[in-house]
Motif scaffolding. Structure first.
Motif, PDB file in Angstrom:
ATOM      1  N   LEU A 119     -38.936  29.100  19.818  1.00 53.02           N
ATOM      2  CA  LEU A 119     -38.526  27.788  20.299  1.00 53.02           C
ATOM      3  C   LEU A 119     -37.365  27.240  19.490  1.00 53.02           C
ATOM      4  O   LEU A 119     -36.478  26.573  20.024  1.00 53.02           O
ATOM      5  CB  LEU A 119     -39.709  26.813  20.260  1.00 53.02           C
ATOM      6  CG  LEU A 119     -39.512  25.485  21.001  1.00 53.02           C
ATOM      7  CD1 LEU A 119     -39.185  25.723  22.471  1.00 53.02           C
ATOM      8  CD2 LEU A 119     -40.744  24.605  20.874  1.00 53.02           C
ATOM      9  N   LEU A 147     -33.965  29.743  19.936  1.00 49.67           N
ATOM     10  CA  LEU A 147     -33.191  29.599  21.164  1.00 49.67           C
ATOM     11  C   LEU A 147     -32.551  28.217  21.209  1.00 49.67           C
ATOM     12  O   LEU A 147     -33.124  27.241  20.734  1.00 49.67           O
ATOM     13  CB  LEU A 147     -34.097  29.794  22.386  1.00 49.67           C
ATOM     14  CG  LEU A 147     -34.641  31.218  22.593  1.00 49.67           C
ATOM     15  CD1 LEU A 147     -35.762  31.203  23.622  1.00 49.67           C
ATOM     16  CD2 LEU A 147     -33.532  32.161  23.028  1.00 49.67           C
ATOM     17  N   VAL A 154     -31.054  29.861  29.550  1.00 49.43           N
ATOM     18  CA  VAL A 154     -31.331  31.185  28.988  1.00 49.43           C
ATOM     19  C   VAL A 154     -30.326  32.203  29.512  1.00 49.43           C
ATOM     20  O   VAL A 154     -29.962  33.159  28.812  1.00 49.43           O
ATOM     21  CB  VAL A 154     -32.781  31.626  29.285  1.00 49.43           C
ATOM     22  CG1 VAL A 154     -33.773  30.686  28.619  1.00 49.43           C
ATOM     23  CG2 VAL A 154     -33.043  31.732  30.766  1.00 49.43           C
ATOM     24  N   PRO A 163     -35.059  27.028  27.703  1.00 50.52           N
ATOM     25  CA  PRO A 163     -36.139  27.620  26.915  1.00 50.52           C
ATOM     26  C   PRO A 163     -37.478  26.905  27.030  1.00 50.52           C
ATOM     27  O   PRO A 163     -38.530  27.553  27.071  1.00 50.52           O
ATOM     28  CB  PRO A 163     -35.594  27.563  25.478  1.00 50.52           C
ATOM     29  CG  PRO A 163     -34.115  27.687  25.638  1.00 50.52           C
ATOM     30  CD  PRO A 163     -33.811  26.907  26.897  1.00 50.52           C
ATOM     31  N   HIS A 164     -37.470  25.564  27.092  1.00 44.90           N
ATOM     32  CA  HIS A 164     -38.745  24.843  27.122  1.00 44.90           C
ATOM     33  C   HIS A 164     -39.507  25.070  28.429  1.00 44.90           C
ATOM     34  O   HIS A 164     -40.693  24.726  28.522  1.00 44.90           O
ATOM     35  CB  HIS A 164     -38.503  23.333  26.921  1.00 44.90           C
ATOM     36  CG  HIS A 164     -37.870  22.655  28.093  1.00 44.90           C
ATOM     37  ND1 HIS A 164     -36.507  22.559  28.248  1.00 44.90           N
ATOM     38  CD2 HIS A 164     -38.417  22.033  29.178  1.00 44.90           C
ATOM     39  CE1 HIS A 164     -36.228  21.916  29.365  1.00 44.90           C
ATOM     40  NE2 HIS A 164     -37.374  21.582  29.951  1.00 44.90           N
ATOM     41  N   ARG A 221     -40.721  33.223  25.912  1.00 43.52           N
ATOM     42  CA  ARG A 221     -39.604  32.915  25.012  1.00 43.52           C
ATOM     43  C   ARG A 221     -39.395  34.050  24.009  1.00 43.52           C
ATOM     44  O   ARG A 221     -38.259  34.403  23.673  1.00 43.52           O
ATOM     45  CB  ARG A 221     -39.854  31.597  24.281  1.00 43.52           C
ATOM     46  CG  ARG A 221     -39.656  30.366  25.151  1.00 43.52           C
ATOM     47  CD  ARG A 221     -39.556  29.115  24.294  1.00 43.52           C
ATOM     48  NE  ARG A 221     -40.775  28.823  23.580  1.00 43.52           N
ATOM     49  CZ  ARG A 221     -41.740  28.021  24.021  1.00 43.52           C
ATOM     50  NH1 ARG A 221     -41.625  27.422  25.205  1.00 43.52           N
ATOM     51  NH2 ARG A 221     -42.812  27.788  23.292  1.00 43.52           N
TER      52      ARG A 221
END
Length: 349
Positions: free
Chosen positions: A124, A127, A133, A176-177, A184
């Motif tokens: 987390l 990234l 992404v 990413p979240h 991830r």
């Protein structure tokens, strides 16, 4: 330094026959006498002390030890990613024969990605939260391969598919979240192997993941290693992961590597009392109703490492010699070394 650890010889060839073809591959990464100093409120301390290890193409070497023993610091020194408060104090790091420590910043940037890559434990934070992404996966291809935006996006989608992320084309625009922890981590691995590096440093790649996802991530790394003939340096404190996924192991304690060798041999017959203590602490080795074993005490503070052997205060084999003379790594069997005055004697834990 133990010559048998780093130089190909007849013992290495015999070992290759027993443990598989990877033992005969070329040495991809060779670290010799690597030392790292860390500036603290107590002054400058030696965080990594003359580390020696090597890993061959297609092989996995595990750096094993308790938290704070210097595993991650070693990986960061190899990758050229030390924090400003730390610096390499000496030694050599050669990537397929090329010395990394004497390269200038521009040369190191060219190595990062195409030849040497790293997977961090916290996906987390590793990234970029404000970039998609797809953009992050495409970046290596645009920087190092000069690809167009469209071509790089196509490569990014291929990578996502290869590491097991479903519907890659539709998820290139996600952030990413919007991915689970396991996904991830797969993205981080995809970024790390995008340019087919010769060596991959994996720093606790399964931290904070549940057991099922951990197994999937480790299996993915195994598959990628086989496909791409990468050498992997796996930083971990998990004995089960080492037993299942590593070919060789280097056990660290208080910044020093205290035992090295093929995993099966080291785990079956540990020659350093610290290695033996780690193995005896595994609950699976204790019968129902028996007392759980543990290594008493804790590692020394880096600013107060005692003279002699750093493990002396916790060692069941300690003698007067251990308090005055530091043991150096010595060969105990073909391809094996241990830094203990009594490594060649029968175990007496």
């Amino acid at each position: 330094m133990s010559p048998s650890e780093n130089e190909p010889n007849e013992a290495d060839t015999n070992e290759a026959t027993e443990n598989g073809p990877d033992e005969n591959g070329p040495v991809a990464l060779k670290v010799e006498d690597l030392s790292v100093d860390l500036r603290t409120q107590h002054g400058t301390v030696r965080a990594v002390d003359q580390a020696d290890f090597s890993v061959r193409s297609g092989q996995t070497l595990a750096l094993l030890g308790e938290s704070g023993c210097g595993k991650s610091m070693t990986a960061q020194a190899v990758a050229g990613l030390l924090d400003p408060v730390a610096s390499v104090a000496g030694g050599s790091v050669r990537l397929n024969g090329d010395e990394l420590l004497t390269m200038d910043r521009a040369a190191r940037r060219k190595v990062a990605g195409p030849r040497l890559s790293i997977v961090f434990q916290d996906a987390l934070t590793a990234l970029n939260p404000v970039q998609t992404v797809g953009a992050q996966l495409a970046e290596p291809f645009r920087i190092h391969r000069g690809m167009s935006r469209r071509a790089a996006a196509g490569k990014a989608a291929e990578l996502m598919e290869r590491v097991g992320i479903p519907d890659p084309d539709s998820r290139l625009s996600a952030y990413p979240h919007q991915f689970s922890g396991g996904m991830r981590q797969r993205l981080l691995i995809a970024m790390a192997v995008a340019l087919d590096p010769e060596v991959l440093l994996a720093d606790e790649p399964t931290t904070a993941l549940d057991v099922t996802v951990q197994a999937q991530i480790m299996e993915l790394l195994r598959e990628l290693r086989t496909e791409r003939r990468m050498a992997i340096v796996l930083i971990t404190h998990d004995l089960a992961v080492v037993a299942e996924h590593a070919d060789r192991v280097a056990v660290m304690y208080a910044g020093r590597i205290v035992e090295t060798g093929p995993v099966a041999e080291v785990f079956a017959d540990p020659r350093h009392p610290y290695t033996r203590g780690l193995l005896e602490s595994v609950p699976a080795r204790v019968g129902r109703g028996e007392e759980l074993h543990s290594i008493k005490g804790g590692p020394p503070e880096l600013h107060a490492v005692p003279a002699g052997c750093a493990f002396q205060a916790r060692c069941p084999m300690v003698e007067d010699l251990c308090r005055t003379e530091r043991p150096e790594p010595a060969g105990v069997a073909p391809g094996r070394a241990a830094a203990c005055h009594f490594a060649k004697e029968p175990a007496r834990a």
